[in-house]
Design a protein around this motif. Structure first.
Motif, PDB file in Angstrom:
ATOM      1  N   PRO A 167      44.101  52.433  43.430  1.00  0.00           N
ATOM      2  CA  PRO A 167      45.396  51.739  43.521  1.00  0.00           C
ATOM      3  C   PRO A 167      45.475  50.726  44.657  1.00  0.00           C
ATOM      4  CG  PRO A 167      45.694  54.119  43.280  1.00  0.00           C
ATOM      5  CD  PRO A 167      44.256  53.891  43.542  1.00  0.00           C
ATOM      6  N   GLU A 168      44.666  50.927  45.708  1.00  0.00           N
ATOM      7  CA  GLU A 168      44.727  50.036  46.859  1.00  0.00           C
ATOM      8  C   GLU A 168      43.893  48.769  46.671  1.00  0.00           C
ATOM      9  OE1 GLU A 168      46.820  50.761  49.223  1.00  0.00           O
ATOM     10  OE2 GLU A 168      47.289  52.640  48.189  1.00  0.00           O
ATOM     11  N   ALA A 169      43.045  48.735  45.634  1.00  0.00           N
ATOM     12  CA  ALA A 169      42.181  47.565  45.421  1.00  0.00           C
ATOM     13  C   ALA A 169      43.018  46.385  44.946  1.00  0.00           C
ATOM     14  CB  ALA A 169      41.097  47.891  44.409  1.00  0.00           C
ATOM     15  N   SER A 170      42.698  45.208  45.448  1.00  0.00           N
ATOM     16  CA  SER A 170      43.436  44.000  45.063  1.00  0.00           C
ATOM     17  C   SER A 170      42.908  43.441  43.749  1.00  0.00           C
ATOM     18  CB  SER A 170      43.301  42.936  46.157  1.00  0.00           C
ATOM     19  OG  SER A 170      41.957  42.478  46.242  1.00  0.00           O
ATOM     20  N   ALA A 171      43.679  42.548  43.138  1.00  0.00           N
ATOM     21  CA  ALA A 171      43.246  41.882  41.912  1.00  0.00           C
ATOM     22  C   ALA A 171      41.977  41.075  42.167  1.00  0.00           C
ATOM     23  CB  ALA A 171      44.355  40.982  41.378  1.00  0.00           C
ATOM     24  N   ARG A 172      41.856  40.531  43.368  1.00  0.00           N
ATOM     25  CA  ARG A 172      40.664  39.765  43.713  1.00  0.00           C
ATOM     26  C   ARG A 172      39.432  40.662  43.742  1.00  0.00           C
ATOM     27  NH1 ARG A 172      39.994  36.015  49.177  1.00  0.00           N
ATOM     28  NH2 ARG A 172      37.887  35.254  48.707  1.00  0.00           N
ATOM     29  N   ASN A 173      39.596  41.882  44.295  1.00  0.00           N
ATOM     30  CA  ASN A 173      38.482  42.823  44.317  1.00  0.00           C
ATOM     31  C   ASN A 173      38.069  43.227  42.902  1.00  0.00           C
ATOM     32  OD1 ASN A 173      38.447  42.814  47.106  1.00  0.00           O
ATOM     33  ND2 ASN A 173      39.752  44.629  47.295  1.00  0.00           N
ATOM     34  N   ALA A 174      39.081  43.469  42.042  1.00  0.00           N
ATOM     35  CA  ALA A 174      38.796  43.835  40.658  1.00  0.00           C
ATOM     36  C   ALA A 174      38.042  42.714  39.949  1.00  0.00           C
ATOM     37  CB  ALA A 174      40.087  44.158  39.923  1.00  0.00           C
ATOM     38  N   ARG A 175      38.439  41.486  40.249  1.00  0.00           N
ATOM     39  CA  ARG A 175      37.761  40.334  39.650  1.00  0.00           C
ATOM     40  C   ARG A 175      36.305  40.266  40.082  1.00  0.00           C
ATOM     41  NH1 ARG A 175      37.407  36.807  35.475  1.00  0.00           N
ATOM     42  NH2 ARG A 175      36.384  34.898  36.149  1.00  0.00           N
ATOM     43  N   HIS A 176      36.036  40.541  41.358  1.00  0.00           N
ATOM     44  CA  HIS A 176      34.658  40.488  41.848  1.00  0.00           C
ATOM     45  C   HIS A 176      33.821  41.591  41.210  1.00  0.00           C
ATOM     46  CE1 HIS A 176      31.449  39.296  44.559  1.00  0.00           C
ATOM     47  NE2 HIS A 176      31.235  40.579  44.809  1.00  0.00           N
ATOM     48  N   LEU A 177      34.381  42.800  41.047  1.00  0.00           N
ATOM     49  CA  LEU A 177      33.652  43.888  40.390  1.00  0.00           C
ATOM     50  C   LEU A 177      33.332  43.515  38.942  1.00  0.00           C
ATOM     51  CD1 LEU A 177      35.638  46.975  41.756  1.00  0.00           C
ATOM     52  CD2 LEU A 177      33.304  46.301  42.379  1.00  0.00           C
ATOM     53  N   TRP A 178      34.293  42.869  38.277  1.00  0.00           N
ATOM     54  CA  TRP A 178      34.075  42.441  36.902  1.00  0.00           C
ATOM     55  C   TRP A 178      32.939  41.420  36.825  1.00  0.00           C
ATOM     56  CZ3 TRP A 178      34.647  43.416  31.985  1.00  0.00           C
ATOM     57  CH2 TRP A 178      34.543  42.377  31.057  1.00  0.00           C
ATOM     58  N   GLU A 179      32.917  40.479  37.765  1.00  0.00           N
ATOM     59  CA  GLU A 179      31.855  39.468  37.765  1.00  0.00           C
ATOM     60  C   GLU A 179      30.486  40.109  37.993  1.00  0.00           C
ATOM     61  OE1 GLU A 179      33.188  36.797  40.752  1.00  0.00           O
ATOM     62  OE2 GLU A 179      34.541  35.686  39.402  1.00  0.00           O
ATOM     63  N   MET A 180      30.434  41.153  38.820  1.00  0.00           N
ATOM     64  CA  MET A 180      29.171  41.868  39.027  1.00  0.00           C
ATOM     65  C   MET A 180      28.719  42.538  37.725  1.00  0.00           C
ATOM     66  SD  MET A 180      29.697  43.670  42.774  1.00  0.00           S
ATOM     67  CE  MET A 180      28.049  44.392  42.757  1.00  0.00           C
TER      68      MET A 180
END
Length: 575
Positions: A344-357
């Protein structure tokens, strides 16, 4: 109509439910037998008032009227066999329409089988499918004019099931049940569906395409499993660009030659096949009109596995000769939703980076795993010395490729920073794995059930598919779960109808993930009581596996009444 009609109808419903469930289509089928007499009398099994019989009274007359003026009648000419087949197709179409009109429960779509004369009755097997769930399934938009071919694999399954029922009805004396192997029905449905798609390439007798694709996907070449794509289209299709044309096309039945040509398939360059022969290498042009639905893509991932697609529409998956719907490809929205629930604490930007990985890893020629842990630094220390710990950093491009090229997973924190590579996951067997999946998938299951609880694992397979664990179930009300269990227990009492028990049991199967130990015990006792009586009465016993609490289940999957709008109701479940 005949003595055993009730048992026959119920066994048809069970067959349809098993076939469609194995196909990956959860559509809650219901079976009926509709009988017509020359006098205009109509009867329905079961006789519970599901249909308005007055609307059905003129159904056969309407069938005859439409057949007389149909294109199918004109094309059949004077050939008795062709006339009978054409009349049967028109009758099934008209009866399905009349059943939709006559149904007193408007949420179902109906399919009619081939009618059979049994004594004074003309008996038609019918399947009624939950319309909302049916309409959610991926399918082709259209069929060629005047063509009754199925638009999806589940539709082919429905047709094959009804055909099997009609054959059983056409015995000298129909039996107590439909005695048909569900796997045989599935294979027949897959053959019919692939053949109808191949017919769009201009091949009138397109049988054998499914077998040829099964064979080439299982055929190694110099020790390598076959991977690549095949375009199924007419040889002269204007939207297929031919890069290499074979002067002597290869019949698809020559597996070794087909496999050798597949070896030349690369990104953007596919094997060209018209359903009868392999005739070159090429690609679909950007001008292809997807609404025409005449060019299909077969993605072969080796070891007997291949998938059939039209554009972005998944149509069929074959896994070692077993047909089913393709697994849905994970999209960024679903990925982001899971990241939000697990971290829940992860930002949308972090989620985007994980998706790109994950997407970057999927482009490689080998599989890998990314383990996202809430305390990746501590987890890297715990797993020493069986990992290569690195300074936390975000990896992209060739560095990420290098990190995922070795055995083991990549350990990542929710902000996308890599803490270790070559991670060998630990864990103990919990009984919740999937024997149909590989070691990578099952090791992730074991890890999340043990030391990795609270983490998220991104699994990239060799064919580029992305799996995400944990697979988060929808949140549900405790009251819904308890009510579903209580209904099963009530329906297991002596004297209760076995059919109502089976319906209640299917509803419980849909929510087994949410059961606690007490509810599991009650479900197991109820099933054992019914199956014990069935053995005493009929010397027939169905095997079942006792249900146990799922180790991934916790209170976060429950909602209270204030959040009821977010709660899920199991398909075919409690009304």
């Amino acid at each position: 109509m005949w003595e055993h009609q009730a048992g026959f109808r119920w066994s048809l419903e069970q067959l349809a439910d098993e076939v469609l469930d194995r196909a990956g289509a959860n559509v809650d089928p219901r079976a009926y037998l509709i009988g017509f007499r020359d006098s205009g009398e109509v009867t329905v099994e079961p006789p519970r008032g599901h249909f308005d019989r007055e609307i059905l009274a003129d159904a056969l007359e309407r069938c005859e009227q439409r057949f007389r003026r149909s294109k199918a009648r004109r094309e059949a000419g004077d050939d008795p066999a062709a006339l009978a087949a054409a009349e049967s197709l028109v009758r099934r179409e008209v009866l399905a329409e009349r059943l939709d009109e006559a149904s007193r429960a408007g949420e179902r779509v109906h399919f009619a089988g081939i009618g059979v004369q049994i004594g004074a009755w003309f008996v038609v097997p019918v399947l009624a499918i939950h319309a909302e769930h049916w309409n959610d399934l991926a399918r082709l938009r259209r069929t060629p004019a005047g063509d009754a071919s199925p638009r999806s694999f589940p539709e082919a399954c429905v047709t094959a099931t009804l055909d099997a029922a009609s054959r059983e009805l056409d015995r000298q004396l129909p039996g107590l049940r439909v005695v048909v192997d569900p796997d045989a029905v599935l294979r027949q449905a897959a053959d019919n569906f692939v053949a109808t798609l191949a017919q769009r390439t201009g091949q009138e007798a397109a049988w054998g395409v499914r077998h040829a694709l099964d064979a080439v996907s299982a055929q190694p070449y110099e020790g390598r499993a076959g991977t690549g794509t095949v375009l199924l289209a007419a040889q002269d299709h204007p939207d297929v660009h031919v890069d290499v044309a074979l002067e002597h096309p290869v019949p698809i039945g020559l597996t070794r030659s087909f496999r050798k040509i597949l070896e030349m398939s690369t990104a953007g360059l596919s094997v060209l096949c018209d359903g009868r022969e392999v005739h070159g290498l090429g690609s679909v042009t950007e001008d292809y009109n997807a609404d025409s639905e005449y060019v299909f893509t077969v993605t072969i991932s080796g070891s007997g596995s291949w998938e059939l697609w039209h554009g972005a529409t998944p149509l069929l998956r074959m896994e070692n000769g077993v047909p089913q719907l393709p697994r849905e490809r994970l999209d960024e929205e679903e990925f982001g939703h899971t990241v939000d629930r697990v971290f829940p604490e992860a930002s949308a930007r972090n989620a985007r980076h994980l998706w790109e990985m994950a997407v970057a890893s999927a482009k490689q020629s080998h599989g890998t795993m990314l383990v996202v842990h809430p305390d990746a630094a501590a987890e890297a220390d715990r797993l020493l010395p069986q990992v290569f710990a690195i300074e936390p950093t975000r990896l992209t491009g060739k560095v990420l490729t290098a990190a995922t090229s070795i055995d083991g997973a990549v350990l990542v924190s929710p902000d996308g920073r890599v803490h270790a590579v070559g991670v060998i996951l630990d864990g103990v067997a919990t009984g919740t794995g999937d024997s149909g999946r590989g070691a990578r998938y099952n090791s992730a299951i074991r890890y999340l059930a043990g030391a990795g609880r609270g983490a998220m694992v991104i699994i990239v397979s060799e064919d580029g598919k992305i799996d995400l664990l944990p697979k988060l179930m929808r949140r549900m009300r405790r009251e819904t779960v308890e009510r579903t269990v209580a209904r099963l227990v009530a329906r297991s009492a002596e004297g209760e109808d076995r059919e109502t028990f089976d319906r209640a049991n299917r509803a419980v199967e849909a929510i087994e993930f949410y059961l606690n130990q007490d509810q599991c015990d009650r479900v197991n006792d109820a099933r054992e009581a019914v199956h014990g009586r069935q053995w005493a009465e009929d010397l027939l016993r169905r095997q079942f596996i006792p249900v146990a609490p799922d180790p991934a289940m916790d209170d976060s999957y429950f909602v209270d009444r204030r959040d009821v709008a977010q709660a899920d109701v199991p398909a075919g479940g409690v009304q």
